[in-house]
Design a protein around this motif. Structure first.
Motif, PDB file in Angstrom:
ATOM      1  N   ARG A 118       0.860  -1.185   0.000  1.00  0.00           N
ATOM      2  CA  ARG A 118       0.000   0.000   0.000  1.00  0.00           C
ATOM      3  C   ARG A 118       0.897   1.235   0.000  1.00  0.00           C
ATOM      4  O   ARG A 118       1.979   1.233   0.580  1.00  0.00           O
ATOM      5  N   ASP A 119       0.431   2.287  -0.642  1.00  0.00           N
ATOM      6  CA  ASP A 119       1.141   3.573  -0.626  1.00  0.00           C
ATOM      7  C   ASP A 119       2.596   3.435  -1.066  1.00  0.00           C
ATOM      8  O   ASP A 119       3.498   4.054  -0.489  1.00  0.00           O
ATOM      9  N   HIS A 120       2.857   2.629  -2.072  1.00  0.00           N
ATOM     10  CA  HIS A 120       4.214   2.474  -2.569  1.00  0.00           C
ATOM     11  C   HIS A 120       4.443   3.432  -3.741  1.00  0.00           C
ATOM     12  O   HIS A 120       3.551   4.204  -4.119  1.00  0.00           O
ATOM     13  N   PHE A 121       5.626   3.355  -4.309  1.00  0.00           N
ATOM     14  CA  PHE A 121       6.001   4.254  -5.406  1.00  0.00           C
ATOM     15  C   PHE A 121       6.327   3.414  -6.640  1.00  0.00           C
ATOM     16  O   PHE A 121       7.081   2.449  -6.558  1.00  0.00           O
ATOM     17  N   VAL A 122       5.755   3.805  -7.755  1.00  0.00           N
ATOM     18  CA  VAL A 122       6.018   3.137  -9.029  1.00  0.00           C
ATOM     19  C   VAL A 122       6.865   4.076  -9.885  1.00  0.00           C
ATOM     20  O   VAL A 122       6.467   5.221 -10.126  1.00  0.00           O
ATOM     21  N   ALA A 136      16.483   9.934  -4.545  1.00  0.00           N
ATOM     22  CA  ALA A 136      15.815  10.948  -3.727  1.00  0.00           C
ATOM     23  C   ALA A 136      14.736  10.326  -2.841  1.00  0.00           C
ATOM     24  O   ALA A 136      14.566  10.724  -1.682  1.00  0.00           O
ATOM     25  N   LEU A 137      14.024   9.321  -3.368  1.00  0.00           N
ATOM     26  CA  LEU A 137      12.998   8.646  -2.565  1.00  0.00           C
ATOM     27  C   LEU A 137      13.618   7.906  -1.395  1.00  0.00           C
ATOM     28  O   LEU A 137      13.141   8.005  -0.256  1.00  0.00           O
ATOM     29  N   LEU A 138      14.678   7.164  -1.659  1.00  0.00           N
ATOM     30  CA  LEU A 138      15.297   6.368  -0.602  1.00  0.00           C
ATOM     31  C   LEU A 138      16.005   7.233   0.424  1.00  0.00           C
ATOM     32  O   LEU A 138      16.313   6.755   1.520  1.00  0.00           O
ATOM     33  N   ALA A 139      16.287   8.493   0.064  1.00  0.00           N
ATOM     34  CA  ALA A 139      16.896   9.397   1.036  1.00  0.00           C
ATOM     35  C   ALA A 139      15.907   9.805   2.123  1.00  0.00           C
ATOM     36  O   ALA A 139      16.318  10.245   3.205  1.00  0.00           O
ATOM     37  N   GLU A 140      14.608   9.657   1.841  1.00  0.00           N
ATOM     38  CA  GLU A 140      13.606   9.942   2.853  1.00  0.00           C
ATOM     39  C   GLU A 140      13.639   8.855   3.922  1.00  0.00           C
ATOM     40  O   GLU A 140      13.849   7.685   3.639  1.00  0.00           O
ATOM     41  N   GLU A 141      13.433   9.255   5.162  1.00  0.00           N
ATOM     42  CA  GLU A 141      13.587   8.332   6.283  1.00  0.00           C
ATOM     43  C   GLU A 141      12.531   7.233   6.295  1.00  0.00           C
ATOM     44  O   GLU A 141      12.772   6.151   6.816  1.00  0.00           O
ATOM     45  N   ASP A 142      11.335   7.484   5.747  1.00  0.00           N
ATOM     46  CA  ASP A 142      10.251   6.514   5.848  1.00  0.00           C
ATOM     47  C   ASP A 142      10.054   5.681   4.587  1.00  0.00           C
ATOM     48  O   ASP A 142       9.058   4.980   4.466  1.00  0.00           O
ATOM     49  N   VAL A 143      10.980   5.729   3.636  1.00  0.00           N
ATOM     50  CA  VAL A 143      10.845   4.978   2.391  1.00  0.00           C
ATOM     51  C   VAL A 143      11.889   3.866   2.375  1.00  0.00           C
ATOM     52  O   VAL A 143      13.094   4.128   2.478  1.00  0.00           O
ATOM     53  N   GLU A 144      11.416   2.624   2.247  1.00  0.00           N
ATOM     54  CA  GLU A 144      12.280   1.457   2.172  1.00  0.00           C
ATOM     55  C   GLU A 144      12.375   0.982   0.714  1.00  0.00           C
ATOM     56  O   GLU A 144      11.482   1.248  -0.095  1.00  0.00           O
ATOM     57  N   PRO A 145      13.457   0.253   0.362  1.00  0.00           N
ATOM     58  CA  PRO A 145      13.589  -0.220  -1.029  1.00  0.00           C
ATOM     59  C   PRO A 145      12.420  -1.062  -1.509  1.00  0.00           C
ATOM     60  O   PRO A 145      12.057  -1.003  -2.685  1.00  0.00           O
ATOM     61  N   ASN A 146      11.818  -1.873  -0.601  1.00  0.00           N
ATOM     62  CA  ASN A 146      10.700  -2.724  -1.039  1.00  0.00           C
ATOM     63  C   ASN A 146       9.410  -1.949  -1.239  1.00  0.00           C
ATOM     64  O   ASN A 146       8.384  -2.535  -1.575  1.00  0.00           O
ATOM     65  N   GLN A 147       9.451  -0.621  -1.046  1.00  0.00           N
ATOM     66  CA  GLN A 147       8.292   0.221  -1.334  1.00  0.00           C
ATOM     67  C   GLN A 147       8.389   0.879  -2.703  1.00  0.00           C
ATOM     68  O   GLN A 147       7.508   1.649  -3.070  1.00  0.00           O
ATOM     69  N   VAL A 148       9.439   0.575  -3.442  1.00  0.00           N
ATOM     70  CA  VAL A 148       9.666   1.179  -4.757  1.00  0.00           C
ATOM     71  C   VAL A 148       9.623   0.074  -5.806  1.00  0.00           C
ATOM     72  O   VAL A 148      10.333  -0.925  -5.700  1.00  0.00           O
ATOM     73  N   ALA A 187      -0.912   2.625  -5.438  1.00  0.00           N
ATOM     74  CA  ALA A 187       0.334   3.375  -5.310  1.00  0.00           C
ATOM     75  C   ALA A 187       0.080   4.774  -4.776  1.00  0.00           C
ATOM     76  O   ALA A 187      -0.964   5.386  -5.030  1.00  0.00           O
ATOM     77  N   ARG A 188       1.053   5.270  -4.014  1.00  0.00           N
ATOM     78  CA  ARG A 188       0.977   6.649  -3.525  1.00  0.00           C
ATOM     79  C   ARG A 188       1.341   7.639  -4.628  1.00  0.00           C
ATOM     80  O   ARG A 188       0.726   8.698  -4.762  1.00  0.00           O
ATOM     81  N   ALA A 189       2.363   7.301  -5.397  1.00  0.00           N
ATOM     82  CA  ALA A 189       2.809   8.202  -6.458  1.00  0.00           C
ATOM     83  C   ALA A 189       3.413   7.379  -7.585  1.00  0.00           C
ATOM     84  O   ALA A 189       3.911   6.274  -7.372  1.00  0.00           O
ATOM     85  N   VAL A 190       3.368   7.951  -8.781  1.00  0.00           N
ATOM     86  CA  VAL A 190       3.931   7.316  -9.970  1.00  0.00           C
ATOM     87  C   VAL A 190       4.902   8.308 -10.600  1.00  0.00           C
ATOM     88  O   VAL A 190       4.531   9.437 -10.920  1.00  0.00           O
ATOM     89  N   VAL A 191       6.146   7.873 -10.763  1.00  0.00           N
ATOM     90  CA  VAL A 191       7.175   8.694 -11.403  1.00  0.00           C
ATOM     91  C   VAL A 191       7.375   8.155 -12.814  1.00  0.00           C
ATOM     92  O   VAL A 191       7.752   6.999 -12.992  1.00  0.00           O
TER      93      VAL A 191
END
Length: 334
Positions: A118-122, A136-148, A187-191
């Motif tokens: 849930r709320d992952h990034f694509v 830049a995403l992984l530099a955020e404290e609350d984003v883990e690799p398995n969320q991308v 997904a939370r956001a799509v890049v």
């Protein structure tokens, strides 16, 4: 799903070599003790007969036309050939079982991930822009690799992403079934960072249809395509060529300004632009009087610069865009 495994071709080749070695070892044992075996033809056991006996014995076929008759030959069958037969079968059956088990395990892991994610990034495209976005995403404290989740058509790019612990999906993001595999509906956001602007438009259209609530951010090369992406459902469009051109133009006169911009855009070290909620003690005050360097505020989804009239007084629910200190940058030797 990222996992460290040996390639199928290498694994099968390794098993074939091992099985061949077992077969040749058994042929050598039978041939050296050929006087202890009897052939139904009565012409003795040749090297070819040894290969034949080893093959039918290891495969448990056992026609019985060649059989051990002396005590020594039978003892060798019990002590050596029978364990080799079992080992040979394990190698053959193990290859099939390993392939089936690995496929089932991988399918189970994918289904489990899709149920829970849930709320992952694509991220569509793992080229230069895609990798920078992931950093830049992984530099955020609350984003883990398995969320991308990375979606790309190049296997080399997917292998590089998988090596970093990211989830990968092979296929064209212009196809809805590929984006569904990436779980874009939740997904939370799509890049969207492909190499072509026309591909970016098609991906944005498909993504917006499948994920009407997700935030879609797109990178394009030409500014003339921005309105197409906005109409396609993009929330924000970054023109990479014009942005780079502006920085190059600025660098000809004031290169230190470019250094500062790069510092602000690098979240790991130095200064970085961040966002936070307004604290209750700050409500009613001016953002210009805060200890943080405030650049603007977001109110009801609208961005206002710090010098705008709407930003004179902070209200509950406002969010501040400010400059924070990430870490001290490394000093280059002089």
């Amino acid at each position: 799903m990222p996992v460290t495994t040996v390639s199928p071709a290498k694994a099968i080749a390794r098993r074939v070599v091992f099985a061949t070695a077992v077969l040749l070892g058994m042929v050598l044992i039978v041939y050296l003790d050929r006087d202890g075996y009897r052939d139904s033809n009565g012409d003795g056991v040749s090297l070819l007969d040894s290969f034949y006996y080893a093959t039918v014995s290891l495969s448990t076929t056992g026609y019985g036309d060649i059989a051990p008759v002396t005590d020594a030959a039978r003892l060798i069958n019990v002590v050596l050939i029978t364990p080799m037969r079992v080992l040979f079968l394990i190698v053959l059956i193990g290859t099939t079982l390993e392939v089936l088990t690995e496929r089932s395990r991988q399918a189970h892991r994918i289904q489990k991930w899709r149920r829970k994610v849930r709320d992952h990034f694509v991220v569509v495209g793992f080229g230069t822009k895609g990798r920078s976005a992931v950093n830049a995403l992984l530099a955020e404290e609350d984003v883990e690799p398995n969320q991308v989740v990375i979606v790309d058509t190049e296997q080399a790019a997917l292998d590089a992403a998988s090596a970093r612990g990211l989830i990968t999906v092979h296929g064209s993001a212009t196809r809805s079934d590929v984006l569904r595999v990436a779980g874009i509906q939740r997904a939370r956001a799509v890049v969207v960072a492909p190499n072509r602007d026309d591909t970016a438009v098609l991906v944005t259209l498909t993504a917006r249809e499948l994920a009407p609530k997700a935030r879609i951010l797109v990178s394009v090369r030409e500014a003339e395509n921005v309105h197409l992406l906005k109409q396609s459902g993009a929330d924000q469009v970054v023109v990479s060529s014009e942005t780079a051109g502006r920085l190059l133009g600025i660098a000809t006169r004031t290169p230190r300004v470019v250094d500062m911009v790069e510092d602000l855009l690098t979240p790991e070290t130095g200064l970085a632009i961040a966002e936070r909620a307004v604290e209750p003690s700050e409500e009613g005050g001016s953002p210009r009087h805060l200890p943080d360097i405030v650049l603007g505020l977001v109110r009801d989804g609208e961005l206002y610069r710090v010098d705008a009239p709407e930003a004179d007084s902070l209200e509950p629910g406002d969010r501040l865009l400010y400059v924070r200190k990430a870490a001290l940058p490394e000093q280059s030797p002089r």
